[in-house]
Design a protein around this motif. Structure first.
Motif, mmCIF file in Angstrom:
data_model
loop_
_atom_site.group_PDB
_atom_site.id
_atom_site.type_symbol
_atom_site.label_atom_id
_atom_site.label_comp_id
_atom_site.label_asym_id
_atom_site.label_seq_id
_atom_site.Cartn_x
_atom_site.Cartn_y
_atom_site.Cartn_z
ATOM 1 N N ARG A 16 0.766 -1.001 0.026
ATOM 2 C CA ARG A 16 -0.044 0.101 -0.013
ATOM 3 C C ARG A 16 0.925 1.298 0.028
ATOM 4 N NH1 ARG A 16 -3.316 -0.634 5.313
ATOM 5 N NH2 ARG A 16 -4.678 0.889 4.332
ATOM 6 N N GLU A 18 -0.780 4.710 -0.510
ATOM 7 C CA GLU A 18 -1.855 5.813 -0.796
ATOM 8 C C GLU A 18 -1.274 7.271 -0.990
ATOM 9 O OE1 GLU A 18 -4.661 6.840 -2.344
ATOM 10 O OE2 GLU A 18 -4.792 4.746 -1.793
ATOM 11 N N SER A 372 -3.751 4.515 5.549
ATOM 12 C CA SER A 372 -2.439 4.304 4.943
ATOM 13 C C SER A 372 -0.961 3.951 5.371
ATOM 14 C CB SER A 372 -2.306 5.239 3.886
ATOM 15 O OG SER A 372 -3.449 5.696 3.231
#
Length: 407
Positions: A16, A18, A372
Motif C-alpha cells: 500500500r 496511498e 494508509s
C-alpha cells in the motif's frame, strides 16, 4: 480471442502506498478537468515554494564539470568523508575516516530497499512502528520479509511502549525500525525511551534501523536524540539525506551510516557494497552538495522557530484543531506533518478513505487517510505543514464543512 494480461508479482497485492495511490490518481483526473486543488499528501518542499539553500546550489554548479562519470558505488569519497565527520560530531561510533561504512543512494528510499534486501531471507520479520511510513512496509514485503507492527498509540502521543515491542519478537525477527522524528505523527522520541529500545535490540541481537531524515526539523523545546551513539557497538544503520531538512527532494540524495562492532557488521557491510555496485552509483551532481549541507551553516532553524514559516503553519494546524468540534490533535513536536483524529458525531461510522475522497471531490483538498500508514483504526488523516499558514487555515475550514455534513 483476447490476449491475457501480463501477470504481476503476487506480493504487490500486499503493498500500500496511498500517498501516491488511488486518491492521487483521482486528483490528476480532476486537474485535467480544470479543477484547482490544494495537495497536502506529500512532504515535498519544492512544490510549496521552498528552495534548496543557495550555498548547496552553488556547490553543485561549481562542480558540474566533474559529474559526467560514474563514481564509486558507495558515493564520492569527499561526500562520504563529510558524512563521516558529521556523524563523528554527533557521537556515532565507527564513523571511520575512510568512510567505508557510509553508503550514498538515490534518496533514503533506495537505501531502505537495499538495506532490507541485504538482510532478509524469505519469512524473516522486521519490527515496524504503527503508524509507519509505508515505504518501510512495502520494502519489507517486496524483499520477502514480514512486517510486524509495534503500536505507537495516539493516547501515548504516538510513542511506542518497549514492553509491547519485546512481546512481538520471535526467532525470525531480524531488525527493529525506528522513524524518529516520526512521519506521520511528528513525535520525537526521548532519550530514555531510545535507551530502553536499544536494550531490547541488544538482548535479542537485532539490527537497529534508524530513519532520521527529519532530524533537525524540531519545534519549541523538542530535542532530537540520534540512535547510533546510544547503540554503541550494537549494529545500527542510520539514514539521513538532503530532501527534508535541506529542501532538496528532487536531487535524490540520501545516505546510510553503518555502526557497530566490526565482527558483527562486516558481512552486512559487504552485502550493502555488493548491492550498491549492482546499481552502479547514486546521482552524482547532488553529492557535491553534501559537504555544504552538513558543514555550511544551519538553514532550517529560522523556519521552525516562532515566526518562521513552518512554525506558523504548525501553529495554524494546532489552532484549527482546537477550534474544531470534530478534530483532536496530538501536537507534532517535529517533522513536517500533522496527524489529526476525527472525534464526536462526525466519527460515527467514519471511514478515513471515504472522507479523503469526499474532501477531494467536494472541497478540492488532497490528504492521506490515516489507515494508509498501517494502523488498525480509520479515524485519522495526515496533512503536510508545508503550505502557508493561511492556506492551511482555509483547508481546515473545508475539512470542517465535510465533517459537519457527516453529523
Amino acid at each position: 480471442m483476447s490476449t491475457p494480461a501480463l501477470a504481476t508479482r503476487h506480493r504487490l497485492a500486499e503493498v500500500r502506498y496511498e500517498i501516491r495511490g488511488e486518491l492521487a490518481r483521482r486528483a490528476r483526473e480532476l486537474e485535467t478537468q480544470g479543477h484547482t486543488l490544494v495537495k497536502l499528501n506529500i512532504g515535498n518542499p519544492g512544490a510549496f515554494g521552498f528552495r534548496a539553500p543557495a550555498h548547496l546550489q552553488r556547490a553543485i554548479a561549481d562542480h558540474i564539470h566533474d559529474t559526467d562519470p560514474y563514481t564509486h558505488q558507495q558515493g564520492l569519497p569527499e561526500a562520504r568523508e563529510a558524512i563521516a565527520l558529521f556523524h563523528r560530531q554527533r557521537g556515532t561510533p565507527d564513523a571511520d575516516a575512510d568512510a567505508s561504512r557510509i553508503f550514498i543512494g538515490n534518496g533514503v528510499s533506495e537505501l531502505i530497499d537495499i538495506a532490507l534486501r541485504a538482510l532478509l531471507n524469505p519469512g524473516d520479520e522486521v519490527l515496524l512502528p504503527s503508524p509507519d511510513y509505508p515505504l518501510w512496509s512495502a520494502a519489507t514485503i517486496l524483499n520477502d520479509g514480514r512486517p510486524v507492527y509495534y503500536p505507537c498509540r495516539p493516547e501515548n502521543d504516538f510513542l511506542p511502549d518497549p514492553a509491547e515491542i519485546e512481546k512481538l519478537i520471535s526467532s525470525r525477527t531480524r531488525a527493529l525500525v525506528l522513524i524518529n522524528p516520526n512521519n506521520p505523527t511528528g513525535a520525537s522520541y526521548p532519550r530514555e525511551l531510545l535507551e530502553r529500545i536499544v536494550a531490547i535490540a541488544r538482548k535479542y541481537r537485532l539490527l537497529l534501523m534508524a530513519d532520521e531524515i527529519y532530524d533537525h526539523i524540531l519545534y519549541d523545546d523538542a530535542r532530537f536524540e540520534p540512535l547510533a551513539p546510544l547503540a554503541g557497538d550494537l549494529p545500527c544503520l542510520s539514514f539521513g539525506g538532503l530532501s527534508k531538512v535541506h529542501r532538496a527532494c528532487g536531487w535524490r540524495v540520501g545516505w546510510a551510516v553503518l555502526s557497530g562492532e566490526a565482527a558483527q557488521v562486516t558481512p552486512y557491510q559487504h552485502a550493502l557494497d555488493l548491492l550498491s555496485a549492482l546499481r552502479l552509483c547514486a546521482n552524482v551532481p547532488g553529492q557535491f552538495a553534501i559537504h555544504a549541507a552538513l558543514h555550511g551553516g544551519d538553514t532550517i532553524s529560522a523556519l521552525t522557530a516562532p515566526g518562521g514559516r513552518l512554525h506558523e503553519t504548525r501553529r495554524a494546524l494546532i489552532e484549527c484543531c482546537q477550534a474544531s468540534p470534530h478534530l483532536q490533535l496530538s501536537t507534532p513536536a517535529a517533522a513536517l506533518y500533522g496527524f489529526p483524529r476525527v472525534v464526536g458525531k462526525a466519527a460515527e461510522n467514519f471511514d478515513d478513505h471515504r472522507f479523503a475522497l469526499d474532501l477531494l471531490e467536494q472541497e478540492g483538498v488532497l490528504i492521506v487517510p490515516g489507515s494508509s500508514f498501517n494502523v488498525p483504526y480509520r479515524d485519522h488523516f495526515r496533512v503536510t505543514l508545508l503550505p502557508e499558514a493561511e492556506v492551511l487555515r482555509e483547508v481546515f475550514a473545508r475539512i470542517d464543512r465535510v465533517l459537519a455534513g457527516y453529523c
